[in-house]
Each structure stands twice: as C-alpha cells, then as structure tokens.
Design a protein around this motif. Structure first.
Motif, PDB file in Angstrom:
ATOM      1  N   CYS A  69      63.871  88.693 123.688  1.00  0.00           N
ATOM      2  CA  CYS A  69      63.713  88.492 122.398  1.00  0.00           C
ATOM      3  C   CYS A  69      65.253  88.400 121.737  1.00  0.00           C
ATOM      4  CB  CYS A  69      63.011  89.427 121.814  1.00  0.00           C
ATOM      5  SG  CYS A  69      61.163  89.242 121.753  1.00  0.00           S
ATOM      6  N   ARG A  70      66.022  89.374 122.235  1.00  0.00           N
ATOM      7  CA  ARG A  70      67.362  89.294 121.748  1.00  0.00           C
ATOM      8  C   ARG A  70      67.904  88.064 122.442  1.00  0.00           C
ATOM      9  NH1 ARG A  70      71.418  93.269 120.332  1.00  0.00           N
ATOM     10  NH2 ARG A  70      69.812  94.020 119.003  1.00  0.00           N
ATOM     11  N   ALA A  71      68.034  88.109 123.675  1.00  0.00           N
ATOM     12  CA  ALA A  71      68.693  86.861 124.418  1.00  0.00           C
ATOM     13  C   ALA A  71      68.474  85.544 123.692  1.00  0.00           C
ATOM     14  CB  ALA A  71      68.426  86.808 125.905  1.00  0.00           C
ATOM     15  N   THR A  72      67.228  85.244 123.211  1.00  0.00           N
ATOM     16  CA  THR A  72      66.759  84.124 122.975  1.00  0.00           C
ATOM     17  C   THR A  72      66.891  83.805 121.332  1.00  0.00           C
ATOM     18  OG1 THR A  72      64.331  85.001 123.048  1.00  0.00           O
ATOM     19  CG2 THR A  72      65.313  83.628 124.810  1.00  0.00           C
ATOM     20  N   GLY A  73      67.484  84.848 120.514  1.00  0.00           N
ATOM     21  CA  GLY A  73      67.565  84.776 119.224  1.00  0.00           C
ATOM     22  C   GLY A  73      66.162  85.239 118.431  1.00  0.00           C
ATOM     23  N   ARG A  74      65.221  85.742 119.227  1.00  0.00           N
ATOM     24  CA  ARG A  74      63.929  86.262 118.373  1.00  0.00           C
ATOM     25  C   ARG A  74      64.048  87.498 117.739  1.00  0.00           C
ATOM     26  NH1 ARG A  74      62.176  83.204 123.050  1.00  0.00           N
ATOM     27  NH2 ARG A  74      60.420  81.494 122.269  1.00  0.00           N
ATOM     28  N   ARG A  75      63.986  87.532 116.526  1.00  0.00           N
ATOM     29  CA  ARG A  75      64.062  88.941 115.767  1.00  0.00           C
ATOM     30  C   ARG A  75      62.823  89.727 115.864  1.00  0.00           C
ATOM     31  NH1 ARG A  75      64.932  87.257 109.937  1.00  0.00           N
ATOM     32  NH2 ARG A  75      63.468  85.631 110.564  1.00  0.00           N
ATOM     33  N   VAL A  76      62.944  90.856 116.257  1.00  0.00           N
ATOM     34  CA  VAL A  76      61.664  91.972 116.199  1.00  0.00           C
ATOM     35  C   VAL A  76      61.569  93.049 115.522  1.00  0.00           C
ATOM     36  CG1 VAL A  76      60.388  93.411 118.091  1.00  0.00           C
ATOM     37  CG2 VAL A  76      61.840  91.292 118.757  1.00  0.00           C
ATOM     38  N   ALA A  77      60.325  93.151 114.943  1.00  0.00           N
ATOM     39  CA  ALA A  77      60.070  94.520 114.051  1.00  0.00           C
ATOM     40  C   ALA A  77      58.891  95.213 114.963  1.00  0.00           C
ATOM     41  CB  ALA A  77      59.451  94.137 112.633  1.00  0.00           C
ATOM     42  N   VAL A  78      59.154  96.366 114.917  1.00  0.00           N
ATOM     43  CA  VAL A  78      57.903  97.232 115.442  1.00  0.00           C
ATOM     44  C   VAL A  78      57.054  97.833 114.451  1.00  0.00           C
ATOM     45  CG1 VAL A  78      57.587  99.256 116.666  1.00  0.00           C
ATOM     46  CG2 VAL A  78      59.539  97.782 117.648  1.00  0.00           C
TER      47      VAL A  78
END
Length: 226
Positions: free
Chosen positions: A91-100
């Motif tokens: 996700c970080r490498a492809t620019g996807r922001r993540v919320a847990v």
C-alpha cells in the motif's frame, strides 16, 4: 482500511474473553444489578461494557478499564497475520493510504503496531475510543470516521477483512469490501456477504495483487484478480 482484530492479528486468541465477560457480569451482580438468566450465555465482554454503561458512569468506566487492560496485555502477545507487513508495504509503495479500524481500544492497537514495526506504514488508527458504548455490533460510525480521517469519501475506500459481517457493514456504509479467507470465514461466505465484495486467499496474495494493480483501478474485484 484494514480491520484490526482477526485480520491484522488474532487479538482475542490472546484473551480469555469468556472469563472477562463473566468477571464484568459478576461485578454488576454484586453491585445489585439484576439481569435475565439469558444473559449468562453472552460471552462478549464489549456487550457487558455497554450494559455497565447503562447502569452508571462508574460501572461503565470500571468495565471498560478491565477490557482495556486485557487488550493491552493481549497486544503484547498477538502475532501478525502472515502477509500483513507485505500488504501494508505494498500500500505504501503504490500510494494507497491506510487506516486501521477495529472495536479495540486505540492504545492496544497502537502498541501492537509499534511492537511489530508496522506503525509507520499506516495513517489513522480508529478504535472503540471513537464511538459511544453500545450493545450493537459496531456499524457505520467507525468506518465513516476512518474515511473522514483519510480525507476520503466512503465510496472511495475499501475495507479489508476476514469477517463476512464486517463486509456487510462496509457495504451498507457505502464502502467497497475485500474479504480474506481465514479460519473465521470461508471463501463462499465472504463472497456471499455482498454482491460487490471480492475475495483473496491470503494476505500475501493481496499484497502481490496490490503491487500489480495501479491505484487508479478502484474495483476490489480487479485487485483480487476475479
């Protein structure tokens, strides 16, 4: 969005939830609260926390503190689901922001992520602290709060979860859903949860798919290779 308990790790495997629920119930009974015998079969400690809050603030605070202490202890022992780090890295490498997101106290979630070197890979951590105690299964509130924290519309977000129930809630809240096969739910149950949910066999398979599908391609079904 990444669901916490069950998907990122199996927190409850490190907790005796039934005993914890029994302790809260016994404490309420000792305080003079009388309940139906049917409540004896309820082994969800969070249900009992909500009941304690309906008695009075002090009872609710004590019950919540007992659960938080158990969650904090379990967070120190919980083992990451295989592939979790790979998914977050992809996700970080492809620019996807993540919320847990999860119905767990935020300090326990933060502690777990820090302990396993995952905290820097995620953004907002949205937990039980963000909602009013209720006996109902966590619904739209946490997901909408997480979407807002990501500065995104719910329709632009996807919930990754091992739970078919959570995928149903995500769909009702306007999110896309992506199920991960686990001991909790088989592929057919996850696929049948909503019409637009996709399913992957493992977190590692998901990580590989995320690296191969551009962020401009929104449908989870395409990410899952379906």
């Amino acid at each position: 969005m990444l669901s916490f308990n069950g998907t990122t790790c199996d927190l409850y495997a490190e907790m005796n939830a039934e005993a914890l629920a029994g302790d809260i119930r016994s404490r309420l009974y000792a305080e003079g609260v009388r309940m139906s015998l049917l409540t004896l079969v309820v082994t969800d400690p969070l249900w009992w926390v909500a009941i304690a809050h309906t008695v009075d603030g002090d009872s609710g605070a004590k019950a919540e503190e007992a659960v938080r202490a158990a969650e904090m202890a379990a967070a120190l022992k919980a083992v990451p689901t295989p592939g979790t780090s790979e998914v977050l890295t992809a996700c970080r490498a492809t620019g996807r922001r993540v919320a847990v997101v999860g119905d767990t106290c935020v300090p326990a979630m933060e502690s777990y992520l820090d302990l396993h070197g995952l905290r820097h890979l995620v953004g907002p951590v949205i937990g039980r602290d963000h909602r009013h105690p209720t006996t109902e299964t966590p619904g739209f509130d946490l997901l909408w709060i997480a979407a807002s924290a990501l500065n995104a519309e719910p329709s632009d977000c996807t919930l990754i979860s091992v739970s078919s129930d959570e995928l149903v809630v995500a769909s009702d809240a306007g999110l896309q859903g992506l199920g991960v096969v686990s001991k909790y739910d088989k592929r057919k149950h996850l696929a049948a949860s909503t019409a637009d949910s996709a399913v992957v066999s493992s977190m590692r398979q998901l990580a590989e798919a995320l690296m191969s599908v551009p962020i401009t391609t929104p449908p989870p079904a395409q990410i899952a290779g379906l």
